[in-house]
Design an enzyme around this catalytic site. Structure first.
Site, PDB file in Angstrom:
ATOM      1  N   ASP A 181      -9.423  -8.616  -3.872  1.00  0.00           N
ATOM      2  CA  ASP A 181     -10.065  -8.775  -5.177  1.00  0.00           C
ATOM      3  C   ASP A 181     -10.538 -10.215  -5.428  1.00  0.00           C
ATOM      4  O   ASP A 181     -10.138 -10.852  -6.420  1.00  0.00           O
ATOM      5  CB  ASP A 181      -9.106  -8.350  -6.306  1.00  0.00           C
ATOM      6  CG  ASP A 181      -8.640  -6.921  -6.183  1.00  0.00           C
ATOM      7  OD1 ASP A 181      -9.412  -6.088  -5.685  1.00  0.00           O
ATOM      8  OD2 ASP A 181      -7.486  -6.640  -6.579  1.00  0.00           O
ATOM      9  N   GLU A 211     -15.677   0.736 -10.467  1.00  0.00           N
ATOM     10  CA  GLU A 211     -14.900  -0.405 -10.982  1.00  0.00           C
ATOM     11  C   GLU A 211     -15.543  -1.700 -10.494  1.00  0.00           C
ATOM     12  O   GLU A 211     -16.646  -1.697  -9.949  1.00  0.00           O
ATOM     13  CB  GLU A 211     -13.454  -0.307 -10.504  1.00  0.00           C
ATOM     14  CG  GLU A 211     -13.327  -0.286  -8.977  1.00  0.00           C
ATOM     15  CD  GLU A 211     -11.910  -0.063  -8.489  1.00  0.00           C
ATOM     16  OE1 GLU A 211     -10.994   0.108  -9.304  1.00  0.00           O
ATOM     17  OE2 GLU A 211     -11.697  -0.062  -7.252  1.00  0.00           O
TER      18      GLU A 211
HETATM   19  O1  FUB Z   1      -6.344  -4.500  -6.285  1.00  0.00           O
HETATM   20  C1  FUB Z   1      -6.128  -3.461  -7.204  1.00  0.00           C
HETATM   21  C2  FUB Z   1      -7.434  -2.788  -7.586  1.00  0.00           C
HETATM   22  O2  FUB Z   1      -8.087  -2.309  -6.422  1.00  0.00           O
HETATM   23  C3  FUB Z   1      -8.460  -3.682  -8.222  1.00  0.00           C
HETATM   24  O3  FUB Z   1      -8.216  -3.956  -9.576  1.00  0.00           O
HETATM   25  C4  FUB Z   1      -9.719  -2.923  -7.962  1.00  0.00           C
HETATM   26  O4  FUB Z   1     -10.894  -3.643  -8.135  1.00  0.00           O
HETATM   27  C5  FUB Z   1      -9.498  -2.481  -6.533  1.00  0.00           C
HETATM   28  O5  FUB Z   1      -9.880  -3.481  -5.624  1.00  0.00           O
END
Ligand code: FUB
Length: 322
Positions: A36, A208
């Protein structure tokens, strides 16, 4: 094979100092799993913030407790600065140092991050502040700025994750976020309170990892689409659109289904950070941050970005040292 064994041995010794730097290519760090990416360019230096993936190979979920920060003067050699904050920075949080973003305003550094809330079911977003890009950061509010009960578009507990913060040239700050449904809210100049209501944004196949940046007067809204994820973007005339869909700029990873990205300009070039599964024993919960140069076409659209093992060429930033 021999090199891979050495890397795997280094991963097993995560926590001990392992070589980071000279000629490092993708993935950027081989001594631990990092995910991330969020990035900030400040005083000619680029800072990279990642969550540390601590899951074992057999784990079936994320194990993430802290964020780490690295910096570089040339996009090639990276200096570790340790752990500027962790889940415990937010007394109201219980776990999950998930995706974050950072911005500088009036000499302070505001770090927005996803965590799991201890008393309000679901994920939440906190904001921490520091006088330095390398921390230490402290909770700027003493409470979450976004909680799962503030939005009602879905029933899932993780639809309020992945903050993306942007301060426009006129000083107006925006916080984008979301999973399944993209949302944004204007922030007051204090960066810790809303200025107006929460809005939803319709973009194709949104999953996301929203990101908002501006390049040569055009606003770029990018996100992870579908699942497994690929990186897509739209452009618009303002920080709130209207948005014109422009397509996919990075295709999905081989194993890991997420690809969370961040885009910055640094020393007259543009770059995209993302994560993949390319470190030995890597996978869904054992990810690795990487970087590529990003190129714009003359009409402002972004060229498709292949993932490479080499990463970008060294781009030494004048006056930046160490
Ligand atoms: O790392 C946890 C979650 O997985 C993140 O918040 C998302 O963007 C995905 O990468």
């Amino acid at each position: 094979m021999f090199k891979q064994s050495l890397i795997a041995a280094a991963i097993g010794l995560a926590g001990l100092a392992a070589p980071v730097g000279a000629g490092a290519a993708n993935p950027l760090f081989s001594d631990m799993f990092t995910a991330d990416p969020a990035a900030l360019v400040d005083n000619g230096r680029v800072y990279l913030y990642v969550g540390r993936d601590e899951a074992k190979e057999t784990d079936k979920d994320y194990v993430m407790n802290e964020w780490r920060v690295y910096s570089s003067c040339d996009m090639k050699n990276w200096k570790p600065h340790g752990v500027p904050l962790n889940v415990k920075t937010f007394a109201w949080a219980k776990k999950d140092a998930w995706a974050a973003d950072i911005v500088k305003r009036d000499g302070k550094y505001y770090f927005y991050s996803t965590v799991s809330h201890a008393t309000i079911p679901g994920q939440a977003i906190g904001v921490a502040v520091s006088d330095s890009p390398t921390g230490p950061f402290k909770d700027a509010r003493g409470s979450a700025i976004i909680t799962n009960d503030m939005t009602k578009e879905t029933d899932i507990g993780w639809d309020d994750i992945d903050p993306a913060v942007f301060v426009d040239d006129d000083g107006q700050a925006y916080l984008y976020w979301g999973n399944q449904v993209m949302k944004y809210v204007k922030l007051k100049p204090n960066m810790i309170e809303f200025e107006g209501p929460i809005h939803t944004v319709a973009v194709p196949h949104f999953t996301e990892a929203t990101y908002l940046h501006k390049h040569k007067g055009t606003y770029y809204l990018s996100w992870s689409r579908e699942f497994p994820e690929e990186t897509a973007y739209s452009t618009g005339p303002s920080a709130t659109g209207p948005w014109t869909y422009r397509g996919v700029i990075m295709k999905k990873n081989a194993i890991v289904k997420t690809i969370h990205h961040a885009i910055v300009d640094f020393n007259n070039k543009s770059y995209i950070f993302y994560h993949n599964d390319k470190l030995p024993t890597g996978g869904e919960y054992r990810r690795s941050a990487a970087v590529e140069e990003l190129h714009y076409n003359p009409d402002g659209t972004i060229k498709f970005i292949p993932q490479t093992a080499e990463g970008p060429a060294a781009n030494p930033s004048p006056g930046c040292q160490g």
